[in-house]
Design a protein around this motif. Structure first.
Motif, short mmCIF file in Angstrom:
data_model
loop_
_atom_site.label_atom_id
_atom_site.label_comp_id
_atom_site.label_asym_id
_atom_site.label_seq_id
_atom_site.Cartn_x
_atom_site.Cartn_y
_atom_site.Cartn_z
N ASP A 126 9.87 1.25 -2.14
CA ASP A 126 10.48 2.18 -3.10
C ASP A 126 11.97 2.37 -2.79
N ASN A 182 9.61 0.06 3.36
CA ASN A 182 9.50 0.95 2.20
C ASN A 182 10.07 0.23 0.98
N LEU A 188 5.61 3.19 -1.35
CA LEU A 188 5.03 1.86 -1.45
C LEU A 188 5.57 1.04 -0.27
N THR A 189 4.66 0.53 0.55
CA THR A 189 5.01 -0.10 1.82
C THR A 189 4.36 -1.47 1.92
N ALA A 222 3.48 -3.16 -6.36
CA ALA A 222 2.21 -2.61 -5.91
C ALA A 222 1.11 -3.67 -5.76
N TYR A 278 0.85 -1.19 0.00
CA TYR A 278 0.00 0.00 0.00
C TYR A 278 0.89 1.24 0.00
N ARG A 279 0.30 2.37 -0.31
CA ARG A 279 1.01 3.65 -0.24
C ARG A 279 0.80 4.23 1.15
N CYS A 280 1.89 4.49 1.86
CA CYS A 280 1.81 5.07 3.20
C CYS A 280 1.46 6.56 3.09
N GLY A 336 3.54 8.54 0.91
CA GLY A 336 3.53 8.20 -0.51
C GLY A 336 4.41 7.04 -0.91
#
Length: 170
Positions: A48, A46, A39-40, A65, A32-34, A37
């Motif tokens: 990203d 993290n 991707l987590t 994602a 999900y996006r934290c 922002g």
């Protein structure tokens, strides 16, 4: 200390609770996006900044994602991440393990949350911790921008820093 703080069951349970996670209906951790922002996945990893290879079914042989991982995989990633942060703390704040388990856990928790560089910006608070001025350390933690962002986490960790005893948060 009988064990490394990064392996302490109280620390790991506290960190998992505070980091939280997102799960699908089957209980698998989903990417999900934290709020920042990134991707987590799992407990605050993290993707990203630190891609994970060899798990999930991502296009590059890693997590992306659309990924979902098991609880065991989430804990494996968390363990690796925590060990990496502890190594950085050993190098950059060599006294951090000498303030007792519960207080060392606060430093590791904060560094996990905001990075070691972020923790090192707490110069007055770190000086207070190093000198054993626990009320000043608590006050410095709670007066920070970080405390406004993480709210109950900061209150719990500041209390733990003050007392030197593990806190049982919500």
């Amino acid at each position: 200390m009988s064990e490394l703080i990064e392996q302490h069951p109280f620390f790991l349970a506290q960190l998992r609770r505070q980091e939280g996670c997102r799960r699908d209906k089957s209980g698998r951790h989903i990417a999900y996006r934290c709020p920042a922002g990134a991707l987590t996945i799992g407990y605050g990893h993290n993707l990203d900044a630190n891609p994970v290879k060899g798990m999930g079914g991502g296009m590059g042989g890693g997590l992306d994602a659309g990924s979902a991982i098991s609880e065991a995989e989430a804990r494996e990633i968390l363990d690796r991440d925590v060990r990496a942060v502890a190594v950085q703390l050993d190098a950059r704040l060599p006294w951090w393990r000498q303030v007792g388990d519960a207080r060392s856990a606060v430093l590791l928790n904060m560094a996990f949350n905001m990075g070691v560089d972020g923790l090192l910006t707490f110069t007055n608070t770190l000086r207070a911790i190093h000198e054993g001025r626990w009320q000043d350390a608590k006050s410095g933690m709670l007066a920070s921008r970080w405390a406004g962002q993480v709210k109950s986490r900061a209150v719990e960790l500041a209390s733990q820093m003050l007392t030197g005893e593990w806190q049982k948060g919500a």
